[in-house]
Scaffold this active site. Structure first.
Site, mmCIF file in Angstrom:
data_model
loop_
_atom_site.group_PDB
_atom_site.id
_atom_site.type_symbol
_atom_site.label_atom_id
_atom_site.label_comp_id
_atom_site.label_asym_id
_atom_site.label_seq_id
_atom_site.Cartn_x
_atom_site.Cartn_y
_atom_site.Cartn_z
ATOM 1 N N ASP A 34 0.937 -1.144 0.018
ATOM 2 C CA ASP A 34 -0.144 0.097 -0.293
ATOM 3 C C ASP A 34 0.647 0.899 -0.097
ATOM 4 O O ASP A 34 2.048 1.129 -0.444
ATOM 5 C CB ASP A 34 -1.221 -0.154 0.911
ATOM 6 C CG ASP A 34 -0.314 -0.647 2.482
ATOM 7 O OD1 ASP A 34 0.536 0.041 3.288
ATOM 8 O OD2 ASP A 34 -1.456 -1.256 3.254
ATOM 9 N N LYS A 56 -4.469 4.277 -2.690
ATOM 10 C CA LYS A 56 -3.984 5.279 -3.672
ATOM 11 C C LYS A 56 -3.383 6.497 -2.968
ATOM 12 O O LYS A 56 -4.812 6.981 -1.800
ATOM 13 C CB LYS A 56 -5.101 5.513 -4.345
ATOM 14 C CG LYS A 56 -5.411 5.257 -5.785
ATOM 15 C CD LYS A 56 -6.171 5.756 -6.984
ATOM 16 C CE LYS A 56 -6.906 4.170 -7.695
ATOM 17 N NZ LYS A 56 -8.142 4.729 -8.051
ATOM 18 N N MET A 170 -1.514 9.775 12.156
ATOM 19 C CA MET A 170 -2.344 10.015 10.905
ATOM 20 C C MET A 170 -3.656 10.855 11.839
ATOM 21 O O MET A 170 -4.404 10.427 12.128
ATOM 22 C CB MET A 170 -3.436 8.455 11.355
ATOM 23 C CG MET A 170 -3.153 7.326 10.224
ATOM 24 S SD MET A 170 -3.854 5.957 10.684
ATOM 25 C CE MET A 170 -3.173 5.153 12.894
HETATM 26 N N1 SAH Z 1 1.890 0.576 10.254
HETATM 27 C C1 SAH Z 1 2.859 2.489 10.429
HETATM 28 C C2 SAH Z 1 2.078 2.943 10.709
HETATM 29 C C3 SAH Z 1 0.774 2.332 9.972
HETATM 30 S S1 SAH Z 1 -0.623 4.186 10.572
HETATM 31 C C4 SAH Z 1 3.650 2.430 11.320
HETATM 32 O O1 SAH Z 1 4.256 1.231 12.169
HETATM 33 O O2 SAH Z 1 4.883 2.857 11.197
HETATM 34 C C5 SAH Z 1 0.253 5.466 8.941
HETATM 35 C C6 SAH Z 1 0.178 6.570 10.061
HETATM 36 O O3 SAH Z 1 1.591 6.433 10.023
HETATM 37 C C7 SAH Z 1 0.601 8.376 8.744
HETATM 38 O O4 SAH Z 1 -1.242 8.669 8.936
HETATM 39 C C8 SAH Z 1 2.128 8.311 9.984
HETATM 40 O O5 SAH Z 1 1.191 9.332 10.770
HETATM 41 C C9 SAH Z 1 2.530 7.855 10.147
HETATM 42 N N2 SAH Z 1 3.565 7.846 9.321
HETATM 43 C C10 SAH Z 1 3.688 6.878 8.193
HETATM 44 N N3 SAH Z 1 4.848 6.725 7.661
HETATM 45 C C11 SAH Z 1 5.471 7.910 7.912
HETATM 46 C C12 SAH Z 1 6.658 8.540 7.287
HETATM 47 N N4 SAH Z 1 7.323 8.651 7.027
HETATM 48 N N5 SAH Z 1 6.805 10.326 8.172
HETATM 49 C C13 SAH Z 1 6.055 10.536 9.047
HETATM 50 N N6 SAH Z 1 4.489 9.744 9.231
HETATM 51 C C14 SAH Z 1 5.126 8.776 8.789
#
Ligand code: SAH
Length: 244
Positions: A34, A56, A170
């Site tokens: 995704d 997307k 998020m």
């Molecule tokens: N499973 C993922 C999180 C999923 S929720 C993890 O462990 O990282 C998705 C959220 O993660 C996004 O809305 C954002 O808040 C955060 N996120 C994921 N990748 C990011 C990145 N490269 N930079 C900043 N925030 C990020």
């Protein structure tokens, strides 16, 4: 019948993929990924590997979870090695548990491969330690994207008065509400806040402010972004390294 590897892709920087994740990606017959998984990882797949995209970025249109579960299940009926590649770690707001339950109910074998979560690694790239001796002894990782029933917040706000570092995932589109709520429960207006956008990627950007002014400063940053609240944000002055 194949096996499904529910795999964490890490926060963005491809070098933060684990050795185990890289191994299953190289052996995969199909990779279901995704929007948060770095697509450069797909270049590691073998010839003939099928790629299935289930989210997307622009339209924020993502396949409903039920359909994603079904795509994974059907792939396991067809292929031997199925990789479900998810941003960060599969269990940190990644719905990895739901996918595992769906597969177990249908008799499909699976493994979880942990990934480096953005919740810790993204602040780290911005020079913000989630814990620091003498400043805070714990941290919380919270969803900023509440359930659609707005009157029934699942977030126990009253618990958030403490000095814990709070990391909201998020939450960018609710930044104003989050900051207001924290001030409402008694957090000081000048409590430091950082918003980190596209963390660990070449275009990472961090904006630092306070609960009072962070919304005006950071509201236009591109996603994905996370919010860090707490005194540890000030350590960035001494520890920032990646954006230099
Ligand atoms: N499973 C993922 C999180 C999923 S929720 C993890 O462990 O990282 C998705 C959220 O993660 C996004 O809305 C954002 O808040 C955060 N996120 C994921 N990748 C990011 C990145 N490269 N930079 C900043 N925030 C990020």
């Amino acid at each position: 019948m194949g096996k499904v590897y529910l795999t964490g892709a890490g926060p963005g920087d491809i070098d933060l993929l684990t050795v185990k994740a890289l191994r299953v990606v190289r052996e995969a017959d199909v990779i279901i990924y995704d929007r948060l998984a770095n697509p450069d990882i797909l270049a590691e797949a073998k010839d003939g590997c099928e790629f299935v995209y289930v989210g997307k970025e622009d339209s924020h249109h993502i396949l409903p979870q039920e359909e994603i579960n079904e795509v994974i299940y059907r792939s396991a009926l067809k292929y031997e090695n199925v990789v479900r590649l998810k941003g960060g770690d599969p269990f940190v707001f990644g719905r990895g548990g739901e996918e595992g339950i769906y597969l177990r109910e249908r008799g499909i074998a699976f493994e979880f491969i942990p990934g480096i979560t953005s919740a810790i690694a993204v602040p780290e790239y911005a020079g913000i330690p989630v814990t620091h001796r003498g400043i805070t002894v714990s941290f919380r990782v919270v969803t900023g994207h509440e359930s659609s029933n707005k009157d029934h917040s699942q977030i126990p706000w009253e618990n958030y008065k403490s000095d814990d570092t709070i990391i909201f995932l998020m939450g960018l589109h609710r930044l104003k509400k989050i900051a207001n709520k924290l001030m409402e429960i008694g957090k000081p207006k000048d409590c430091p806040v950082a918003v980190i956008s596209r963390g660990t990627r070449p275009d990472e950007r961090t904006v630092v402010g306070t609960l009072k002014d962070i919304y005006e400063k950071a509201k236009d940053l591109p996603t994905p972004a996370l919010i860090v609240v707490g005194e540890v944000v000030t350590l960035r002055e001494q520890l920032s390294w990646f954006e230099k």
